[in-house]
Design a protein around this motif. Structure first.
Motif, PDB file in Angstrom:
ATOM      1  N   UNK A 127     -12.690   2.475 -20.236  1.00  0.00           N
ATOM      2  CA  UNK A 127     -12.970   3.045 -21.553  1.00  0.00           C
ATOM      3  C   UNK A 127     -12.308   2.227 -22.659  1.00  0.00           C
ATOM      4  N   UNK A 128     -12.968   2.161 -23.796  1.00  0.00           N
ATOM      5  CA  UNK A 128     -12.399   1.518 -24.979  1.00  0.00           C
ATOM      6  C   UNK A 128     -12.716   2.382 -26.201  1.00  0.00           C
ATOM      7  N   UNK A 424     -14.977 -14.569  -7.022  1.00  0.00           N
ATOM      8  CA  UNK A 424     -16.084 -13.917  -7.740  1.00  0.00           C
ATOM      9  C   UNK A 424     -16.058 -14.186  -9.238  1.00  0.00           C
ATOM     10  N   UNK A 425     -14.861 -14.271  -9.816  1.00  0.00           N
ATOM     11  CA  UNK A 425     -14.764 -14.379 -11.275  1.00  0.00           C
ATOM     12  C   UNK A 425     -14.315 -15.747 -11.766  1.00  0.00           C
ATOM     13  N   UNK A 426     -13.793 -16.576 -10.860  1.00  0.00           N
ATOM     14  CA  UNK A 426     -13.354 -17.912 -11.259  1.00  0.00           C
ATOM     15  C   UNK A 426     -12.128 -17.904 -12.145  1.00  0.00           C
ATOM     16  N   UNK A 451     -12.908  -4.335 -16.887  1.00  0.00           N
ATOM     17  CA  UNK A 451     -13.786  -3.961 -17.999  1.00  0.00           C
ATOM     18  C   UNK A 451     -15.116  -3.491 -17.416  1.00  0.00           C
ATOM     19  N   UNK A 452     -15.936  -2.794 -18.199  1.00  0.00           N
ATOM     20  CA  UNK A 452     -17.246  -2.344 -17.702  1.00  0.00           C
ATOM     21  C   UNK A 452     -18.146  -3.496 -17.277  1.00  0.00           C
ATOM     22  N   UNK A 453     -17.868  -4.710 -17.755  1.00  0.00           N
ATOM     23  CA  UNK A 453     -18.702  -5.856 -17.426  1.00  0.00           C
ATOM     24  C   UNK A 453     -18.425  -6.480 -16.069  1.00  0.00           C
ATOM     25  N   UNK A 454     -17.457  -5.976 -15.341  1.00  0.00           N
ATOM     26  CA  UNK A 454     -17.152  -6.517 -14.015  1.00  0.00           C
ATOM     27  C   UNK A 454     -18.319  -6.324 -13.041  1.00  0.00           C
TER      28      UNK A 454
END
Length: 494
Positions: A127-128, A424-426, A451-454
């Motif tokens: 949440x933000x 996975x994320x570098x 974050x929600x973008x994961x």
């Protein structure tokens, strides 16, 4: 004959686990019914109470049906207790997603992440813009963290489950073993009372130092519960107040100290019990040099003023070792050395028998002392007896072996999670390790990865780390292995 015995064991396990889970679900249902009281103070939020009342009633009714035979259970083995404890954290998070999905309009995975983070006292969030959410939802997160701090199981022991073997097994399965009093029910009530008094003290201290009453309640609950969820995106940094930071440090340390120490201080009205505790001593042994190194790195690489650097290093070091997760600045800007040091403190964790996570100070202490005992064994004459004592406790070889097994397993899970996120994320080793250590240690500090973008698999990975860390690994492993063994046995039955 063997097949009959398997059938009997399976039936018995399902019967016991079903009834224990039922009793625990009733406690979760009752927890759901508290946030609607917030609507009394904020009448414009009354429209949201249905998202709490309905799931709460369903949980109570389902729990009552599942646990209708709980009083007939005479004995519970540790395996059954571990399965029940592990499952109830998964299910509690599952039924707690409704407010996040309906009020915050979050996806199921993000809502489940938020619920698991709250119940496990982690504090990582999807949440933000928190200031824009209704008070009732912010209170729900803090309320879950407050209850999660002392444990769903402990709350249930205090309120619902009759004293006896079943309660004792659940208490141990939830990674607690030390009792304040011989009677487990009385131990639970004492812990609950101390917890409530310290929470009220925290609210009072925040309020007299200028924090609004609602914020004071939120931060006292999540500070003492070492959860760290805030009502502001900037966390404690939002208030920019040295006195509020000092109150927060006090609450975080109180939450990370064994409740036996609190009991002794309250009973004897003497603060010396605090400094006599071996885990408290080692907490400061780890804190002092780490604070100096973090402060030095901030001055050297981030060119901070000395006062600001050490103000931040003290706060974040305490937040890390107590596994709280409050922050006063953006940690993603910190140098790699500072991130690794904070990550190290998150792995160490607070005291056993507290609301903190991590490996726990007593295990780290035992690992260090065991090295000394091994060297002594090699130097001293053959047959010399070495008393394996730390503080007032004497440990057996079996207990030391359990400590080593847990510590090695803990690091193995940390390594797996770190490598997965890097691949996975570098991201760098420091950032990946930091985020996994935060999740598994139930801390909540972040360098901006969460974050929600994961990707969904990374979110699920962090959820599993939070779950594993809260139950200190073994209960979750027993649950997973038992579930894998149960499936073919159920298929065999038809």
């Amino acid at each position: 004959m063997l097949e009959v015995r398997k059938y009997i064991n399976l039936t018995e396990d399902l019967f016991v686990v079903k009834n224990l889970i039922g009793a625990l679900l009733q406690g979760i249902g009752l927890a759901y019914l508290i946030p609607p009281l917030i609507a009394w103070f904020y009448p414009d939020e009354i429209m949201y109470i249905y998202y709490f009342v309905i799931p709460g009633i369903i949980s109570i009714l389902l729990g009552a049906w599942l646990g209708r035979h709980v009083k007939t259970i005479e004995d519970v083995n540790l395996r059954q207790a571990m399965i029940s404890a592990a499952f109830v954290w998964l299910f509690a998070s599952f039924i707690s997603v409704v407010p996040f999905m309906k009020i915050a309009h979050m996806s199921f995975v993000d809502s489940y992440f938020e619920s698991m983070s709250a119940w496990t006292g982690t504090g990582l969030t999807m949440m933000s813009n928190l200031e824009n959410y209704p008070h009732i939802l912010l209170f729900w997160r803090a309320w879950m963290q407050w209850l999660g701090g002392i444990g769903i199981v402990l709350v249930a022991l205090t309120i619902l489950i009759r004293p006896g073997v079943a309660a004792a097994r659940l208490y141990k399965a939830e990674a607690r073993s030390e009792r304040i009093l011989p009677n487990l029910a009385n131990t639970s009530k004492i812990i609950f009372q101390i917890y409530a008094v310290l929470t009220l003290l925290g609210i009072y201290l925040y309020y007299i130092n200028g924090m609004p009453l609602f914020d004071a309640a939120i931060h006292a609950m999540t500070g003492l519960g070492t959860g760290g969820m805030s009502s502001h995106d900037l966390s404690i940094g939002y208030f920019n107040s040295l006195s509020i930071e000092a109150v927060t440090i006090f609450l975080m340390i109180m939450g990370a100290v064994n409740f036996t120490v609190h009991y002794k201080m309250f009973k004897n009205r003497n603060i010396r019990h605090f400094f006599e505790d071996i885990q408290v001593r080692y907490m400061f042994v780890f804190l002092i040099p780490t604070i100096i190194l973090i402060g030095y790195s901030l001055i050297t690489w981030n060119h901070m003023q000395i006062a600001k650097a050490f103000r931040e290093s003290i706060f974040h070091a305490v937040s890390a070792i107590t596994c709280t997760g409050f922050s006063i600045d953006d940690l993603s800007k910190y140098p790699e050395l500072a991130k690794l040091l904070i990550g190290f403190l998150m792995v160490v964790g607070g005291g056993a028998g507290s609301t903190a996570g991590g490996i726990k100070l007593i295990r780290i202490t035992l690992t260090y002392e065991s090295l000394k005992w091994t060297i002594q064994q090699a130097i001293l004459p053959k047959g010399a007896v070495i008393k394996r004592k730390v503080g007032n406790y004497v440990f057996s070889e079996e207990e030391l072996q359990e400590v080593f097994s847990f510590t090695m397993t803990y690091f193995a899970f940390l390594l797996i999670g770190t490598v997965w996120i890097m691949a996975r994320l570098g991201v760098s080793v420091a950032n990946a390790f930091f985020e996994v250590a935060s999740a598994q240690g139930n801390v909540g500090l972040s360098v901006g990865i969460t974050s929600p973008g994961l990707p969904v698999d990374v979110k699920i990975l962090l959820i599993l780390h939070m779950w594993i860390g809260r139950l200190e690994i073994f209960s979750t492993l027993v649950f997973i292995v038992s579930a894998l063994m149960l499936i073919p046995r159920l298929v065999e039955r038809g």
